[in-house]
Scaffold this motif. Structure first.
Motif, PDB file in Angstrom:
ATOM      1  N   GLU A 452       5.501   4.051   7.174  1.00 10.30           N
ATOM      2  CA  GLU A 452       5.538   2.591   7.029  1.00 10.30           C
ATOM      3  C   GLU A 452       4.898   1.907   8.233  1.00 10.30           C
ATOM      4  OE1 GLU A 452       8.794  -1.059   6.542  1.00 10.30           O
ATOM      5  OE2 GLU A 452       9.467   1.046   6.477  1.00 10.30           O
ATOM      6  N   GLU A 454       2.643   3.208  10.238  1.00  7.42           N
ATOM      7  CA  GLU A 454       1.208   3.483  10.228  1.00  7.42           C
ATOM      8  C   GLU A 454       0.478   2.549   9.274  1.00  7.42           C
ATOM      9  OE1 GLU A 454      -0.740   5.534  12.101  1.00  7.42           O
ATOM     10  OE2 GLU A 454       1.103   5.641  13.273  1.00  7.42           O
ATOM     11  N   ARG A 455       1.090   2.287   8.117  1.00  8.07           N
ATOM     12  CA  ARG A 455       0.474   1.361   7.161  1.00  8.07           C
ATOM     13  C   ARG A 455       0.412  -0.044   7.743  1.00  8.07           C
ATOM     14  NH1 ARG A 455       3.583   4.294   3.379  1.00  8.07           N
ATOM     15  NH2 ARG A 455       5.208   2.690   3.461  1.00  8.07           N
ATOM     16  N   GLU A 458      -2.470  -0.112  10.274  1.00 13.09           N
ATOM     17  CA  GLU A 458      -3.777  -0.068   9.627  1.00 13.09           C
ATOM     18  C   GLU A 458      -4.112  -1.414   8.983  1.00 13.09           C
ATOM     19  OE1 GLU A 458      -3.569   3.161   6.920  1.00 13.09           O
ATOM     20  OE2 GLU A 458      -3.471   4.702   8.493  1.00 13.09           O
ATOM     21  N   GLU A 459      -3.140  -2.022   8.312  1.00 12.34           N
ATOM     22  CA  GLU A 459      -3.385  -3.308   7.660  1.00 12.34           C
ATOM     23  C   GLU A 459      -3.671  -4.389   8.701  1.00 12.34           C
ATOM     24  OE1 GLU A 459      -1.287  -6.448   4.545  1.00 12.34           O
ATOM     25  OE2 GLU A 459      -0.080  -4.868   5.494  1.00 12.34           O
TER      26      GLU A 459
END
Length: 623
Positions: A452, A454-455, A458-459
């Motif tokens: 979660e 990492e997402r 990245e976003e």
């Protein structure tokens, strides 16, 4: 600043911290006292030895017994010294660590108004040097001062029991020592405080020079900075010399008077021994005891100096610890669990605490409403209060009049943690920390560690167009250096913007977050921001027309008030001041950090061309 305190009051402030380790400190004190008693016992062995074994008919075995006793006493003395260190070192360092942690926690809680007034070097010297000095005084100075005083008292009592006449002569040196000691305490405390304050100022100068090294080099001011530093360093040196001279004079008096008393005692003692009033053994024991006492008497000077320096350190420490934190969470906070993000500023006033009397408030009755999910641009000429207004939403400062409400709840009724979970900020003056890119971006995120998080990273990096982070030497794990100075201005700003986006707040406050970006990067960021800001209430300070284009509505700020609110076309049509502000905004900003890094000496002409082109654009816009 805190009020002036006596030595007893200052040292008494340490009691709550010392209380948990008091049993071990007392054991250390007893061990130190035991070592001193062993040293005082050795002269008495000499008296017995001289009076019994070294006279006619004395037994040889007495010499061996006396030697064994002296050896045993020496071993016990060394053991007690070792035990003293064992008992006090660990708990004293624990107290130092706890106090340093409490100091840092308090600094984190104190208001920005406090940090605006205090130099970072002064705070650093209190967090490191002063606490280290307090720890050394607790572990060594306090114990040895008590033990030294007791040793002198016990030694003088033993000397009286040996020969009261000789002891009176030795004690005669005590009165002038007490008088001079009182004067020494006053003068040394004053110069010690001055020295520690100057050291804090010097640390501030070093920190500012290191952080501003690019400016110093760019303007060729290294020599001037060095001259200023040398002047401050010389002032500190003179203060340290003054302090050393005070201690040297006191040590001279403390050493000289007892030695003179011993010289007089020696003359009188020889006469008494010749008359049979004092035995040879008693005379030897008296002077051996005096030699043992002379060491602690001479040691009192440095111990008193350490005590007075510790008092100063304690006072400096509590100047910060007793600073009032005026922005706190309420006793019974209201939660914003289902926050929609409606923001209302109702007759908001604000003035800085050090503002001169009679001047207008920086914010002088601001009324503004942001609907939930709305993006509003805040524009105005420099100095009208835009950035100040943004800092009131997360309560970095508190309003001095009026109120700010989120979904109808006054932000002062919400806990700080809850409020700053729902309100995220990206400042124009970006500050990054000496951590990895990932840790900087996740600083405001509540995402669970792992996939979660990492997402979220990245976003956020994608929205901020900070894809350069993946090409750094260690990718997202790259340490970006102190304050992010290893990155260009545009790169730092994109990381800071990603940090705010990763927080996923209900209310997003952006203080000109795109000012350091080139036009192409700005356009890409704006496209992604439109997607991400959908459903998030956003207040964004705009310094260029393209940023205004992000907004649903625009608020025009003038002289600390909201002069008008409407869409961009509406304000252009009805407000001459708005047209003036928009015409003044920079349409083609340049990331100068990147330009300078990518440009060599042979490209100077091209830089000048870029700058002159930017100036021409400004003139055309203003025309």
């Amino acid at each position: 600043m805190t009020k002036q305190t006596t030595l007893r009051e200052s040292l008494g402030r340490l009691y709550p911290h010392v209380k948990p380790i008091l049993p071990r400190l007392l054991l250390g004190l007893l061990c130190a006292l035991g070592a001193s008693l062993m040293a005082l016992a050795i002269p008495q062995v000499f008296r017995v030895l001289i009076n019994d074994a070294l006279t006619a008919g004395g037994a040889e075995s007495t010499v061996w017994i006396a030697s064994g006793v002296v050896l045993l006493l020496g071993i016990l003395e060394a053991t007690f010294v070792a035990l003293r260190r064992h008992f006090v070192i660990t708990p004293a360092t624990t107290v130092e660590t706890n106090m340093r942690t409490s100091f840092y926690r308090h600094l984190q809680n104190l208001t920005l108004e406090f940090h605006d007034r205090w130099g970072s070097g002064q705070l650093l010297s209190r967090a490191m040097t002063d606490l280290n000095l307090m720890r050394r005084w607790m572990a060594f100075g306090l114990i040895m001062l008590v033990v030294t005083s007791l040793t002198v008292v016990i030694g003088v009592v033993v000397m009286f029991l040996t020969s009261w006449a000789l002891a009176l002569i030795f004690l005669g040196a005590a009165l002038p020592l007490m008088i001079y000691g009182f004067r020494f305490r006053t003068s040394y405390s004053r110069v010690s405080r001055k020295s520690q304050d100057q050291a804090g100022d010097l640390a501030t100068t070093v920190e500012e020079s290191v952080h501003g090294i690019r400016v110093l080099k760019a303007f060729g001011r290294s020599r001037e900075a060095l001259d200023d530093f040398e002047e401050q360093a010389e002032e500190l040196r003179q203060t340290e010399i003054h302090k050393a001279r005070s201690l040297a004079n006191f040590s001279m008096i403390v050493t000289l008077l007892p030695e003179l008393a011993l010289g007089a005692s020696l003359v009188v003692g020889v006469l008494l021994a010749a008359g049979g009033d004092v035995s040879i053994g008693a005379l030897v024991a008296f002077f051996a005891t005096a030699a043992v006492v002379a060491g602690p008497v001479e040691f009192i000077g440095p111990l008193l100096a350490m005590t007075f320096a510790a008092k100063t350190a304690i006072d400096r420490h509590y100047e910060v610890m007793e600073a009032e934190n005026t922005i706190t969470s309420p006793a019974e906070p209201v939660r914003l669990d289902q926050a929609r993000g409606e923001v209302v500023l109702d007759d908001v006033h604000f003035r800085y605490p050090d503002s001169p009397e009679g001047t207008r408030d920086v914010l002088d009755g601001v009324d503004l409403r942001l609907e939930a999910g709305e993006t509003m641009a805040l524009v105005g000429v420099t100095g009208c209060g835009k950035s100040t207004l943004l800092q009131l939403l997360p309560r970095l400062y508190d309003v001095t009049g009026g109120s700010i409400r989120i979904d109808g709840t006054d932000v002062r009724l919400v806990s700080l943690d809850d409020l700053r979970t729902h309100v995220a900020v990206a400042f124009e003056d970006t500050t990054l920390f000496s951590n990895s890119v990932r840790e900087n971006v996740l600083m405001g995120s509540r995402a669970a560690p792992g996939a979660e998080a990492e997402r979220a990273v990245e976003e956020a990096l994608d929205v901020a167009q900070a894809h350069f982070a993946y090409s750094l030497p260690q990718g997202l794990d790259t340490l970006i250096g102190e304050e992010g100075l290893s990155l260009s201005g545009g790169q730092r700003q994109r990381i800071a913007l990603a940090r705010a986006i990763a927080a996923k707040p209900q209310v997003l406050v952006l203080d000109d977050p795109l000012s350091a970006l080139d036009v192409n990067t700005e356009e890409l960021v704006e496209q992604r921001l439109r997607e991400v800001l959908h459903g998030t209430t956003t207040l964004i300070v705009a310094h260029r027309p393209s940023t205004v284009a992000l907004a649903d509505r625009v608020a025009l700020m003038r002289d600390g008030r909201i002069a008008d609110v409407g869409t961009h076309p509406e304000l252009l049509a009805r407000s001459s001041h708005y047209r003036y502000v928009i015409a003044s905004l920079d349409e083609h900003p340049v990331d100068l950090d990147t330009v300078l890094e990518d440009t060599g000496p042979d490209e100077t002409g091209r830089n000048e061309s870029v700058q002159s082109g930017s100036a021409r654009n400004d003139e055309e816009a203003l025309a």
